[in-house]
Design a protein around this motif. Structure first.
Motif, PDB file in Angstrom:
ATOM      1  N   ASP A   6       0.805  -1.218   0.000  1.00  0.00           N
ATOM      2  CA  ASP A   6       0.000   0.000   0.000  1.00  0.00           C
ATOM      3  C   ASP A   6       0.841   1.272   0.000  1.00  0.00           C
ATOM      4  OD1 ASP A   6      -2.295  -1.510   0.044  1.00  0.00           O
ATOM      5  OD2 ASP A   6      -2.575  -1.362   2.218  1.00  0.00           O
ATOM      6  N   SER A   7       2.148   1.147   0.190  1.00  0.00           N
ATOM      7  CA  SER A   7       3.009   2.331   0.255  1.00  0.00           C
ATOM      8  C   SER A   7       3.091   3.005  -1.103  1.00  0.00           C
ATOM      9  CB  SER A   7       4.419   1.934   0.715  1.00  0.00           C
ATOM     10  OG  SER A   7       4.409   1.421   2.027  1.00  0.00           O
ATOM     11  N   PRO A   8       3.132   4.332  -1.135  1.00  0.00           N
ATOM     12  CA  PRO A   8       3.214   5.030  -2.422  1.00  0.00           C
ATOM     13  C   PRO A   8       4.577   4.848  -3.078  1.00  0.00           C
ATOM     14  CG  PRO A   8       3.421   6.587  -0.614  1.00  0.00           C
ATOM     15  CD  PRO A   8       3.074   5.271   0.005  1.00  0.00           C
ATOM     16  N   ASP A   9       4.559   4.711  -4.389  1.00  0.00           N
ATOM     17  CA  ASP A   9       5.774   4.624  -5.194  1.00  0.00           C
ATOM     18  C   ASP A   9       6.199   6.052  -5.519  1.00  0.00           C
ATOM     19  OD1 ASP A   9       7.789   4.070  -6.963  1.00  0.00           O
ATOM     20  OD2 ASP A   9       6.470   3.377  -8.576  1.00  0.00           O
ATOM     21  N   LEU A  10       7.227   6.527  -4.849  1.00  0.00           N
ATOM     22  CA  LEU A  10       7.593   7.934  -4.908  1.00  0.00           C
ATOM     23  C   LEU A  10       8.769   8.188  -5.835  1.00  0.00           C
ATOM     24  CD1 LEU A  10       7.353   8.769  -1.100  1.00  0.00           C
ATOM     25  CD2 LEU A  10       5.581   9.056  -2.843  1.00  0.00           C
ATOM     26  N   ALA A  16      12.189  13.120  -5.511  1.00  0.00           N
ATOM     27  CA  ALA A  16      11.966  14.216  -4.564  1.00  0.00           C
ATOM     28  C   ALA A  16      10.753  13.932  -3.690  1.00  0.00           C
ATOM     29  CB  ALA A  16      11.790  15.535  -5.309  1.00  0.00           C
ATOM     30  N   PHE A  17      10.485  12.660  -3.436  1.00  0.00           N
ATOM     31  CA  PHE A  17       9.364  12.224  -2.597  1.00  0.00           C
ATOM     32  C   PHE A  17       8.011  12.526  -3.250  1.00  0.00           C
ATOM     33  CE2 PHE A  17      12.873  12.853   0.347  1.00  0.00           C
ATOM     34  CZ  PHE A  17      12.761  11.817   1.266  1.00  0.00           C
ATOM     35  N   GLU A  18       7.990  12.827  -4.538  1.00  0.00           N
ATOM     36  CA  GLU A  18       6.735  13.201  -5.171  1.00  0.00           C
ATOM     37  C   GLU A  18       5.914  11.960  -5.531  1.00  0.00           C
ATOM     38  OE1 GLU A  18       9.641  13.089  -8.748  1.00  0.00           O
ATOM     39  OE2 GLU A  18       9.671  13.324  -6.552  1.00  0.00           O
ATOM     40  N   PHE A  19       4.579  12.104  -5.411  1.00  0.00           N
ATOM     41  CA  PHE A  19       3.677  11.050  -5.855  1.00  0.00           C
ATOM     42  C   PHE A  19       3.790  10.892  -7.370  1.00  0.00           C
ATOM     43  CE2 PHE A  19       1.077  12.303  -1.995  1.00  0.00           C
ATOM     44  CZ  PHE A  19       1.271  11.110  -1.309  1.00  0.00           C
ATOM     45  N   GLN A  20       3.540   9.669  -7.833  1.00  0.00           N
ATOM     46  CA  GLN A  20       3.531   9.382  -9.257  1.00  0.00           C
ATOM     47  C   GLN A  20       2.155   8.845  -9.654  1.00  0.00           C
ATOM     48  OE1 GLN A  20       7.636   8.072 -10.760  1.00  0.00           O
ATOM     49  NE2 GLN A  20       7.495   7.019  -8.805  1.00  0.00           N
ATOM     50  N   GLN A  21       1.792   9.062 -10.919  1.00  0.00           N
ATOM     51  CA  GLN A  21       0.468   8.689 -11.384  1.00  0.00           C
ATOM     52  C   GLN A  21       0.358   7.191 -11.652  1.00  0.00           C
ATOM     53  OE1 GLN A  21      -1.275  11.661 -14.327  1.00  0.00           O
ATOM     54  NE2 GLN A  21       0.923  12.071 -14.486  1.00  0.00           N
ATOM     55  N   LYS A  22      -0.767   6.634 -11.246  1.00  0.00           N
ATOM     56  CA  LYS A  22      -1.046   5.236 -11.543  1.00  0.00           C
ATOM     57  C   LYS A  22      -1.216   5.038 -13.040  1.00  0.00           C
ATOM     58  CE  LYS A  22      -3.484   3.136  -8.573  1.00  0.00           C
ATOM     59  NZ  LYS A  22      -4.595   2.646  -7.698  1.00  0.00           N
TER      60      LYS A  22
END
Length: 486
Positions: free
Chosen positions: A390-394, A397-403
């Protein structure tokens, strides 16, 4: 302590003067270089930081020091950001006192410097671990001495990346709901930063008055005279059990599923600059392997926390006690476990946290578009781990990425600087040991992104720059040579 109040105040003033001198010698903070932006008649912040605890403050200072403006928004009253003076129950920090925390490489900004300035070297050497409330006092000083722009009692209700290159925040304030625009948003929202408390499924069948999670703002004096059960065996379980006992609970049973308490903190054994700086660049399988191993081994509670409980004769450690059933009656609860049946009045779940977008309405617009590690990596059979999946794939620069590419292009303007970043970046975004390293990586990454997206403006500024280094009168032209005169 050995020093007088007068000398303590004087010592702290001298420390603050030294810190300001260090900053001046290094020409910090740097001057602003991000092109100012106004949209809809409203100025756009460089960076909005959500969360004013140690991670949010370290991030803001790191950004300010490289010339990027940062404003912090925190839902708590001033001086009560983070868990230290609210929901935390430990007597002291669990980290060794020598760790420098959010000091960002400045000796004068460390807890030790702050402590010694007031109480002296002898008191520092006698100190075992840092008292929890004293750590909060240090963080309050940290905010003041660095003059951070913190907007307290500001709760972010919605995060809305827009197509015009900014993120819109809807913020509830004491004066009403307002809109804030920022080029970048940093989530520095702590251990439960992308969700909330983890609770076993049977908790939903219990009357709410009969239980609490260890992270709840519980009045422990209400447990006086009650039979209390604590489910869990981690540090927070010990802290909750001890606090209940100290508040006068009739008895406290720790119901522990494991047959043995973990003895060794494997994560501590892996801590070194190589891991701090190198985890980001590891192959996926190694990132997963390391974090999964730490999760499986679990972190033992500190020895002092266990002893804080065990000194009470009315405390019991019930190992191997997995919960089978809970029957609620007028006189309390009958808790059936693999170790027998326990009659209890109140339960405290010390069962950790989970990522759960559904309980955080402020994330409703971005949650469906965030790429998680389950979208990126499939672990070997037997190494499945729901927390990691469930952890975000960053990004870097710790930014979220689009699915899905194109699903929400502005998502990359939101940065996850809280605990769930650990799988992508290592433990840099919340824990005391490497919080400075994480904050500086975040700030440098955001600087690179801001520079690139405004490169046309920076190039034009370079072309238009016309401050001469030479005025033309610094030398005399040489006389023509004989060859030139021919």
């Amino acid at each position: 302590m050995s020093q007088s109040i007068f000398s303590s105040v004087a010592g702290l003033a001298a420390l603050e003067a030294r810190l300001q001198q260090d900053l001046a010698w290094l020409d910090l903070p740097a001057k602003s270089w991000v092109p100012p932006l106004t949209l809809d008649g409203q100025p756009v912040l460089d960076v909005a930081v959500i969360g004013g605890g140690q991670a949010g403050m370290a991030a803001a200072v790191s950004l300010n020091h490289i010339g990027i403006g940062a404003v912090i928004f925190d839902q708590s009253p001033a001086g009560f950001e983070g868990p230290w003076a609210t929901t935390a129950r430990m007597e002291t920090l669990r980290s060794p006192k020598k760790l420098t925390g959010p000091a960002l490489g400045f000796g004068a900004l460390t807890f030790r410097a702050w402590f010694e300035a007031q109480f002296g070297l002898e008191a520092w050497e006698a100190l075992d671990k840092i008292p929890r409330l004293q750590w909060m006092d240090y963080l309050r000083w940290y905010r003041r001495v660095l003059a951070l722009d913190v907007r307290n009692q500001h709760r972010v209700e919605a995060i809305l990346p827009r197509a015009d290159g900014v993120v819109e925040l809807r913020v509830a304030t004491p004066a009403g709901v307002t809109t804030v625009l920022a080029r970048r948003v940093v989530l520095a929202t702590g251990r439960d930063g992308l969700g909330g408390a983890y609770l076993p499924s049977f908790a939903s069948d219990l009357p709410r008055r009969r239980w609490a999670h260890s992270a709840d703002d519980l009045d422990y004096s209400s447990l006086a005279g009650l039979r209390v059960g604590v489910i869990g065996a981690g540090a927070s379980a010990m802290d909750s059990a001890a606090t209940a006992l100290e508040a006068g609970a009739a008895k406290v049973d720790l119901l522990i599923r494991r047959k043995e308490l973990p003895r060794v903190n494997k994560g501590k054994g892996a801590g070194n600059p190589g891991l701090t700086n190198g985890h980001l660049y590891l192959p996926d399988e190694w990132k997963w392997r390391i974090r999964h191993y730490i999760n499986v081994q679990q972190t033992p509670p500190p020895s002092a926390s266990v002893q804080r409980v065990s000194k009470f004769p009315n405390a019991r450690f019930i190992l191997g006690a997995a919960i089978n059933d809970i029957a609620v009656g007028e006189q309390g609860m009958r808790v059936s476990t693999t170790r027998g049946v326990f009659d209890l009045d109140f339960l405290i779940f010390s069962t950790g946290f989970r990522i759960d977008w559904t309980i955080r309405p402020e994330f409703a617009a971005i949650a469906p578009h965030i790429r998680n590690w389950s979208d990126r990596y499939t672990p070997p059979a037997g190494d499945e781990d729901a927390e990691l999946a469930d952890s975000p794939d960053l990004g870097m620069a710790f930014e979220f990425q689009q699915k899905q590419p194109g699903g929400l292009p502005g998502l990359k303007r939101v940065h996850c600087f809280c605990y769930p970043a650990a799988l992508s970046h290592g433990s840099l975004s919340g824990d005391i040991p490497a919080i400075s390293d994480g904050a500086q990586r975040l700030a440098q990454g955001i600087a690179a992104l801001l520079y690139r997206e405004n490169i046309d403006t920076h190039y034009l500024n370079m072309q238009n720059y016309n401050e001469p280094e030479l005025l033309g009168d610094e030398w005399l032209p040489a006389e023509p040579t004989s060859e030139e005169r021919r």
